[in-house]
Write an enzyme that holds these catalytic residues in place. Structure first.
Site, mmCIF file in Angstrom:
data_model
loop_
_atom_site.group_PDB
_atom_site.id
_atom_site.type_symbol
_atom_site.label_atom_id
_atom_site.label_comp_id
_atom_site.label_asym_id
_atom_site.label_seq_id
_atom_site.Cartn_x
_atom_site.Cartn_y
_atom_site.Cartn_z
ATOM 1 N N ASP A 452 -2.334 -15.774 4.520
ATOM 2 C CA ASP A 452 -2.133 -15.503 3.103
ATOM 3 C C ASP A 452 -0.662 -15.404 2.746
ATOM 4 O OD1 ASP A 452 -2.100 -13.216 4.730
ATOM 5 O OD2 ASP A 452 -2.326 -11.903 3.006
ATOM 6 N N GLU A 458 0.317 -8.056 6.653
ATOM 7 C CA GLU A 458 -0.994 -8.642 6.403
ATOM 8 C C GLU A 458 -1.084 -9.919 7.228
ATOM 9 O OE1 GLU A 458 -3.846 -9.336 2.499
ATOM 10 O OE2 GLU A 458 -1.991 -8.191 2.384
ATOM 11 N N GLU A 732 1.936 -14.998 -5.220
ATOM 12 C CA GLU A 732 0.586 -14.456 -5.148
ATOM 13 C C GLU A 732 0.053 -14.123 -6.528
ATOM 14 O OE1 GLU A 732 -1.797 -10.982 -2.678
ATOM 15 O OE2 GLU A 732 0.357 -10.788 -2.991
#
Length: 872
Positions: A452, A458, A732
């Site tokens: 991502d 993350e 994002e």
């Protein structure tokens, strides 16, 4: 003109590995520069035995020779008719499971909650002691993998350029093995030393968000390495190694945290023969059979250093730090060449953006992203972090007292090595930059698996992101190898019930792990898009059980009614009107999204079953899809065509997924979509689900011009707003950075996410007019849509058959369309004004027609409404 063979690959792994493969009989594909009546494939085995085969096909040719035994290999080359042979390609099978060694571990447990050190391992090799004369070595191989991440040296030199090997897989199920040719090195004398750097990596390091986890896959960090030499008489020698271990100069390292390296601690000559390792410890021996994970060959090329970037600006700050701007947001690390006294400490700080004149580090969350280097004082020092990676455009050097000279610092771009296959260009600078941003976000997020983001705590394989981005990913790069491996992990981690976790590999760090539409649907959509792209049924066969399990699960969750109207859902994630701290609070009904995706994946599965000859399944899943379609219509549509939620996403989903009962309903919904988009000032109002399809929906609603108005909007929120703010990757959030230069206040903010960049597929298909009309690009539809004030646009794609291209330019009212059809394909050119279709065959073609002039492209209408005032 002589026909040449330009590419050769095995299975669907274009640009993938051909050495150390698992297949005994890999299928062959290749690309000729022109059509030929036949092709000759030649394979010369290491034994000297020559085999040839004639074929008329260029794609997925069944291995025409005797099956490869474990370790067996040879040189493959191909020619067209009586033309020149291609450059030989090495094809070699791996161990075939014949492991005869155990894991060597310098650490079987580590303290929690802090970055751990990396370790050194060394093993001496005396060939004479094993009865091997170096000159007699015909072939030598190293087969290696690790619990953790490793780099190998042989006699002080790197064995390969791999980074972060063996990569991140579902370690409980499978782990990759790298194969390295060390023949030349071992022939150079009797005495040799293998050295290994070894660190936690994903295996037992800190991964995940909301605090993350440690030791996810085990408490050990260890190396599995088998050294083999085959002598000229055909004897195979598996050479036993005794591993010794010592602390490394890497005193702390984490993928998120960064790396601390004290150059004074590097034992001089540690991986060279003659080094005294008397003070080193014996490594722990861990029984390989205690770890049940399958050891497999990689399906993709490795993560490696792709290129280096020089800083475009540098400045000394009042704090004494030196700030560098590399002009591009990347995944990678810095390489420094300090000139300083021993003990001087240089810290390397990283960030994607600046905020209030400082590095914008808040979005990194717990990923500190600071590398620390303690100088040795030696002349010619150079440092590149080994076992960490950062997402950054800006960096600051702390403790660098000298002036910065050219070459002192550079950014090293690191990601999976991939063959680029797609290009787009136009007369609109903003669109070209948008496409570049998509390209870079894919590069930065294909670090061993489709992630991502490359910068915060993350960096996981979110299923929803790649589900919407797969068509774009497969257009831009030959991503099949990476996606093939990732899908294996998805199937391995899929629950017995059919549930697919929201990201793969799964990290249990507190995120709700429930069946989620558009995320779990990746199990069906991604292999389907791979098949559509290259026409290889194998990926569908391999993933069929996984695909079916997901659809069966959702069918059961609906009570076999087709209506998925309960449970956890992310819906149209990151709708721009959602609050910063509640990105899932979309204005689109999340159960509308869930039911629509159930229809989509059930329909796909029915078609897949038919392709695989499973007719009963095809009928069953066709019925499941029909039932879900009726449920959607009953629950979310009015007889007149109005859609529940009344949002751009809800209507776009119904249009593009073809969920209306009749054309009258669809036309009415299309009118409403144009109303919403127009009265919204042509600002984006969609999230992860709606964004990839909104422009297609506007065309289906009858307005190419509205699609252009939306596409070319520069005000927030829009695709081009980040471009106006200097973005070099896809954000994002639509407002990851606010117009005043401040970072979005939400906890979840990234400047390098590819999902919203899925619009690049639209640029190729609809703006430039280059789209496949059949799996594997055997049929191509050239249907450009001029507009938006553009004078020209073009796209090219290196398909499995060769180059396909479409371009157009406008001069007055004359529209010139230029197309290229690869050998083995047919095409049709569709004129935009009249819809006339002109068939074209292989080769280049130029056609002209009439179309309105650039000056006659309509401007975006102004309705006098603010977005929040849009009404019924």
């Amino acid at each position: 003109m002589t026909t040449e063979i330009t590419q050769i690959w095995l299975e669907n792994r274009r640009g993938g590995t051909t050495v150390g493969i698992d297949e005994a009989a890999p299928r062959l594909s290749f690309v000729p520069t022109a059509s030929a009546p036949g092709y000759e494939i030649e394979f010369t085995r290491d034994s000297g035995h020559l085999e040839t085969h004639r074929t008329s096909s260029t794609r997925l040719v069944a291995w025409p020779f005797a099956a490869l035994a474990a370790r067996e290999g040879g040189m493959l080359r191909i020619r067209a008719a009586e033309g020149e042979y291609s450059t030989p390609v090495r094809v070699e099978r791996g161990l075939g499971g014949d492991w005869q060694v155990d894991f060597a571990s310098p650490s079987t447990a580590a303290p929690q909650g802090a970055p751990r050190p990396a370790y050194l391992l060394r093993a001496e090799v005396d060939l004479g002691a094993h009865g091997i004369a170096p000159a007699d070595i015909a072939r030598a191989r190293v087969y290696a993998t690790a619990h953790g991440v490793y780099e190998l040296e042989l006699d002080g030199a790197p064995v390969s350029g791999d980074r972060l090997a063996p990569g991140w897989t579902s370690y409980g199920h499978r782990i990759r093995c790298q194969t390295h040719d060390v023949t030349t090195a071992l022939r150079d004398g009797d005495l040799h030393v293998f050295g290994a750097w070894l660190a936690d990596g994903w295996y037992r390091g800190h991964i995940g968000f909301d605090g993350g986890v440690w030791d996810l896959y085990g408490t050990d960090v260890s190396l599995l390495l088998q050294l083999e030499a085959t002598t000229a008489d055909g004897t195979l020698h598996v050479i036993p190694l005794r591993w010794r271990t010592h602390a490394s100069p890497i005193t702390e390292v984490g993928l998120y945290e960064g790396e601390s390296y004290d150059a004074r601690l590097l034992p001089d000559g540690w991986s060279l023969p003659g080094f005294d390792d008397a003070t080193w410890d014996d490594a722990h021996v861990l029984d390989r059979s205690a770890f049940p994970a399958a050891i497999e060959a990689p399906t993709a090329l490795p993560v490696t250093e792709i290129e280096t970037l020089q800083p475009v600006t540098s400045e000394r700050l009042p704090s004494g730090r030196i700030r560098l701007d590399f002009g591009q947001n990347i995944s990678g690390v810095l390489r420094i060449r300090p000139r300083a006294a021993a003990g001087t400490v240089v810290r390397l700080h990283h960030a994607e953006v600046l905020e209030n004149g400082e590095l914008g580090t808040r979005p990194l969350r717990a990923a500190f992203s600071v590398d620390t280097y303690t100088c040795s004082g030696a002349q010619g020092e150079e440092y590149t972090p080994r076992f960490t990676i950062h997402g950054f455009q800006y960096a600051e050097l702390e403790g660098w007292d000298d002036d910065l000279e050219p070459g002192d610092v550079e950014a090293v771009v690191i990601h999976t090595e991939m063959v680029r296959t797609g290009w787009f260009a136009s007369s609109h600078e903003g669109l070209d930059q948008l496409h570049s941003n998509v390209l870079w976000s894919m590069r930065d997020n294909f670090v061993d698996l489709p992630t991502d983001c490359p910068q915060r705590d993350e960096r996981v394989g979110w299923t929803g992101d790649i589900q919407v981005f797969a068509p774009t990913a497969l257009r831009l790069f030959a991503a099949h190898g990476t996606l093939t491996g990732w899908l294996r992990d998805l199937a391995a981690e899929q629950w017995d019930s059919g549930h697919v976790p929201q990201f793969i590999p799964w990290v249990e760090c507190g995120f709700p792990n429930f069946p989620t539409a558009a995320w779990g649907d990746a199990a069906v959509v991604v292999p389907w898009e791979m098949y559509r792209n290259d026409g290889d049924l194998t990926v569908l066969a391999d993933q069929y059980d996984s695909m079916r399990a997901w659809v069966d699960l959702v069918d059961g969750l609906t009570g076999h009614t087709g209506l998925w109207n309960h449970g956890f859902q992310l819906g149209d994630w990151l709708d721009p009107q959602a609050p910063p701290d509640h990105p899932g609070d979309s204005h689109t009904d999340r159960y509308l999204v869930a039911t629509a995706y159930h229809v989509k994946t059930a329909r796909i599965l029915a078609e897949v079953a038919a392709l695989l000859g499973r007719q009963e399944d095809a009928a069953h899943y066709g019925a499941v899809a029909a039932r879900a379609t009726r449920a959607f219509q009953d629950e979310f549509l009015t007889p007149s065509g109005r859609v529940v939620s009344d949002t751009a996403t809800s209507i776009a989903v119904a249009l593009v997924f073809e969920l209306f009962a009749d054309e009258r309903q669809a036309a009415r919904a299309g009118e409403r979509l144009l109303h919403l988009v127009g009265h919204g000032g042509f600002h984006i109002s969609t999230g992860f689900v709606g964004t990839p399809i909104i422009c297609d929906a506007l065309i289906r609603a009858g307005s190419v011009d509205y699609a252009y108005h939306l596409l070319l909007q520069q005000e927030l929120p829009s695709w081009l707003y980040p471009v106006t703010m200097g973005a070099t990757t896809i954000w994002e959030r639509w407002d990851s950075m606010l117009p005043d230069g401040s970072i979005n206040p939400g906890d979840m903010t990234s400047f390098n996410h590819y999902a919203l960049g899925a619009v690049a597929d639209f640029l190729h298909r609809e703006v430039a007019g280059l789209a496949p009309a059949a799996p594997g690009w055997t049929g191509i539809r050239f249907a450009p849509h001029p507009g938006g004030g553009l004078t020209n646009a073009s796209a090219a794609y290196d398909s499995v058959l060769g180059r396909a291209a479409s371009g157009w330019r406008r001069e007055g009212t004359t529209l010139t369309i230029e197309v290229e059809v690869p050998q083995g394909a047919t095409g049709v050119v569709v004129f935009p004004e009249t819809g006339e279709e002109v068939p074209v065959g292989p080769g280049a073609h130029t056609l002209t027609t009439t179309f309105r002039s650039v000056g006659d492209d309509p401007a975006a209408p102004f309705f006098g409404w603010r977005r929040e005032q849009v009404d019924a």
